[in-house]
Design an enzyme around this catalytic site. Structure first.
Site, PDB file in Angstrom:
ATOM      1  N   HIS A  80       0.704  -1.114  -0.056  1.00  0.00           N
ATOM      2  CA  HIS A  80       0.313   0.169  -0.874  1.00  0.00           C
ATOM      3  C   HIS A  80       0.310   1.064  -0.461  1.00  0.00           C
ATOM      4  CE1 HIS A  80      -2.513   2.638   0.316  1.00  0.00           C
ATOM      5  NE2 HIS A  80      -3.444   3.050   2.162  1.00  0.00           N
TER       6      HIS A  80
ATOM      7  N   ASP B  90      -7.204   4.531  -3.152  1.00  0.00           N
ATOM      8  CA  ASP B  90      -7.750   3.514  -1.923  1.00  0.00           C
ATOM      9  C   ASP B  90      -8.436   4.457  -0.888  1.00  0.00           C
ATOM     10  OD1 ASP B  90      -7.068   0.926  -1.272  1.00  0.00           O
ATOM     11  OD2 ASP B  90      -6.244   2.172   1.103  1.00  0.00           O
TER      12      ASP B  90
HETATM   13  P1  NAD Z   1      -2.422  -6.878   9.988  1.00  0.00           P
HETATM   14  O1  NAD Z   1      -2.612  -5.848  10.947  1.00  0.00           O
HETATM   15  O2  NAD Z   1      -2.927  -8.140   9.410  1.00  0.00           O
HETATM   16  O3  NAD Z   1      -0.582  -7.859  10.337  1.00  0.00           O
HETATM   17  C1  NAD Z   1       0.737  -7.232  10.546  1.00  0.00           C
HETATM   18  C2  NAD Z   1       1.657  -7.556  10.802  1.00  0.00           C
HETATM   19  O4  NAD Z   1       2.079  -7.034  11.091  1.00  0.00           O
HETATM   20  C3  NAD Z   1       1.455  -8.862  11.990  1.00  0.00           C
HETATM   21  O5  NAD Z   1       1.917  -9.745  11.772  1.00  0.00           O
HETATM   22  C4  NAD Z   1       1.670  -8.067  13.289  1.00  0.00           C
HETATM   23  O6  NAD Z   1       2.276  -9.098  14.760  1.00  0.00           O
HETATM   24  C5  NAD Z   1       3.293  -7.210  12.577  1.00  0.00           C
HETATM   25  N1  NAD Z   1       3.423  -6.156  13.712  1.00  0.00           N
HETATM   26  C6  NAD Z   1       2.538  -4.735  14.009  1.00  0.00           C
HETATM   27  N2  NAD Z   1       3.886  -4.607  14.980  1.00  0.00           N
HETATM   28  C7  NAD Z   1       4.828  -4.390  14.536  1.00  0.00           C
HETATM   29  C8  NAD Z   1       6.536  -4.232  15.317  1.00  0.00           C
HETATM   30  N3  NAD Z   1       5.972  -3.033  15.347  1.00  0.00           N
HETATM   31  N4  NAD Z   1       6.922  -4.881  14.323  1.00  0.00           N
HETATM   32  C9  NAD Z   1       7.238  -5.629  13.765  1.00  0.00           C
HETATM   33  N5  NAD Z   1       5.849  -6.654  13.502  1.00  0.00           N
HETATM   34  C10 NAD Z   1       4.412  -5.591  13.938  1.00  0.00           C
HETATM   35  O7  NAD Z   1      -2.057  -5.883   8.529  1.00  0.00           O
HETATM   36  P2  NAD Z   1      -1.827  -6.165   7.107  1.00  0.00           P
HETATM   37  O8  NAD Z   1      -3.515  -5.918   7.237  1.00  0.00           O
HETATM   38  O9  NAD Z   1      -1.211  -7.082   6.614  1.00  0.00           O
HETATM   39  O10 NAD Z   1      -1.763  -4.887   6.220  1.00  0.00           O
HETATM   40  C11 NAD Z   1      -0.078  -5.237   5.659  1.00  0.00           C
HETATM   41  C12 NAD Z   1       0.310  -4.266   4.910  1.00  0.00           C
HETATM   42  O11 NAD Z   1      -0.723  -4.460   3.887  1.00  0.00           O
HETATM   43  C13 NAD Z   1      -0.887  -3.091   4.540  1.00  0.00           C
HETATM   44  O12 NAD Z   1       0.260  -1.771   4.339  1.00  0.00           O
HETATM   45  C14 NAD Z   1      -2.079  -2.895   4.418  1.00  0.00           C
HETATM   46  O13 NAD Z   1      -2.727  -1.508   3.818  1.00  0.00           O
HETATM   47  C15 NAD Z   1      -1.306  -3.061   3.194  1.00  0.00           C
HETATM   48  N6  NAD Z   1      -2.366  -4.253   2.312  1.00  0.00           N
HETATM   49  C16 NAD Z   1      -3.372  -4.611   3.608  1.00  0.00           C
HETATM   50  C17 NAD Z   1      -4.614  -5.570   2.800  1.00  0.00           C
HETATM   51  C18 NAD Z   1      -5.479  -6.688   3.535  1.00  0.00           C
HETATM   52  O14 NAD Z   1      -6.339  -6.891   2.638  1.00  0.00           O
HETATM   53  N7  NAD Z   1      -5.980  -6.593   4.466  1.00  0.00           N
HETATM   54  C19 NAD Z   1      -4.602  -5.209   1.977  1.00  0.00           C
HETATM   55  C20 NAD Z   1      -3.923  -4.681   0.386  1.00  0.00           C
HETATM   56  C21 NAD Z   1      -2.707  -4.819   0.931  1.00  0.00           C
HETATM   57 MG    MG Z   2      -7.765  -0.806   0.103  1.00  0.00          MG
END
Ligand code: NAD
Ligand code: MG
Length: 330
Positions: free
Chosen positions: A107, A190
């Protein structure tokens, strides 16, 4: 518009490159497992004591602490919550980047709005699946893929497009089709989508419709079914067949009533306010508010969550969903 498929991408570009997936949440676990099964050398970076550590290991992956993973890897993929990325980037990622490394996002928010400013000798690209992580994983395991967007932000040695497409192939995206965008376009559309239409617009539409019926004396249970529960049926029809597919499937009464009433609910004033939301996104005003909100400890988000928890539609919905054995309870 050009679509990229399997033959446009070369996984052997990763033969001598290690990919570190930082974070093992929704996207992280899906990217890491799909890349691993695609034969890409992949490691996972997590905080010490993270609950995901044993999960990633039992999925057959090697785990390191975040900074160590960033140090080992040639390609560092930031799949942490967007609000935490700046801090982790500054303390654990940036000190471990070497010239020629690539930094990858799913993102564009932090790069587009200048929260993360990578050095010029680092390649920066985005590969964003158009679906939640569990779908990215499930569809890959079934032999297909979720469509992806990719964008190049910085390309010091001219190799980033090929690497981005190879990455998209590794997570299954080129099986479905990959579209090029920019960090600016992905970020702004987005944010607009979730504010005006998907999260903000739809919930207010549902809640206002519910409220109008209840205030007019109808039973809240009936109002809930009409305004919220049936939304899924309508959205599923549009997802499969577009707006025309939905109108084909509903009754002619619903088609006539919907087509005549819709523009009275969503009118020129709504459009104008949507354009204002977009202008606030483009100017960076929304990003600034959200960044400051996080710095202040999220006072407004918490107040809004409390307000939403007290909505009558939530109370009645909780009771009614208890009648629906097929809805998952988590
Ligand atoms: P999430 O919240 O599901 O997962 C985040 C992960 O990071 C978890 O494993 C958490 O334990 C870890 N984490 C949190 N704080 C941390 C820290 N300080 N140090 C190390 N690890 C840490 O997040 P997500 O939804 O997978 O989003 C990740 C990226 O993907 C974002 O940029 C989001 O915008 C993008 N994205 C998400 C989706 C979606 O459907 N969820 C879709 C497209 C893009
Ligand atoms: Mg989105």
């Amino acid at each position: 518009m050009k679509l990229y498929y399997e033959n446009d991408a070369d996984l052997s570009l990763f033969n001598n490159k290690t990919v570190a997936i930082l974070g093992y949440g929704s996207q992280g676990h899906a990217h890491a497992r799909n890349l691993h099964e695609s034969g890409v050398p992949v490691i996972v970076g997590l905080r010490k004591g993270s609950k995901s550590w044993t999960k990633a290991e039992s999925d057959g992956l090697t785990v390191h602490e975040t900074a160590e993973a960033a140090k080992i890897a040639d390609v560092v993929v930031v799949l942490l919550p967007d609000e935490k990325q700046k801090e982790v980037y500054e303390s654990e990622i940036a000190p471990n980047l070497k010239p020629g490394n690539a930094l990858v996002f799913a993102h564009g928010f932090n790069v587009h709005f200048n929260q993360i400013v990578p050095p010029e000798n680092i390649g920066v690209f985005m590969v964003a699946p158009k679906g939640p992580g569990h779908l990215v994983r499930r569809v890959y395991a079934e032999g297909a893929g979720v469509p992806c967007l990719f964008a190049i932000y910085q390309d010091p040695d001219g190799s980033m497009q090929d690497l981005a497409l190879a990455y998209a192939k590794g997570i299954g995206g080129t099986r479905a089709g990959v579209i090029e965008t920019t960090f600016e376009e992905e970020t702004e559309t987005d944010l607009f989508g979730e504010q005006a239409v998907l999260c903000g617009g739809v919930t207010e539409l549902i809640n206002t419709g519910f409220d109008v019926l209840v205030k007019a004396g109808y039973k809240p249970e009936i109002a809930y079914f009409e305004c919220l529960h049936e939304m899924k049926l309508i959205v599923d029809l549009m997802y499969e067949g577009g707006i025309a597919g939905m109108y084909y499937s509903v009754s002619d009464t619903a088609e006539y009533g919907g087509m005549t009433a819709g523009p009275k609910v969503i009118d020129a004033g709504t459009r104008q306010r949507m354009e204002q939301l977009l202008a606030n996104i483009q100017s960076g005003r929304f990003a600034r508010d959200w960044i400051l909100e996080n710095k202040a400890g999220r006072p407004s988000l918490e107040a809004l969550r409390r307000k939403h928890d007290r909505l009558p539609i939530e109370k009645i919905g909780g009771e009614l969903r208890g009648m629906m054995s097929w809805i998952k309870k988590d």
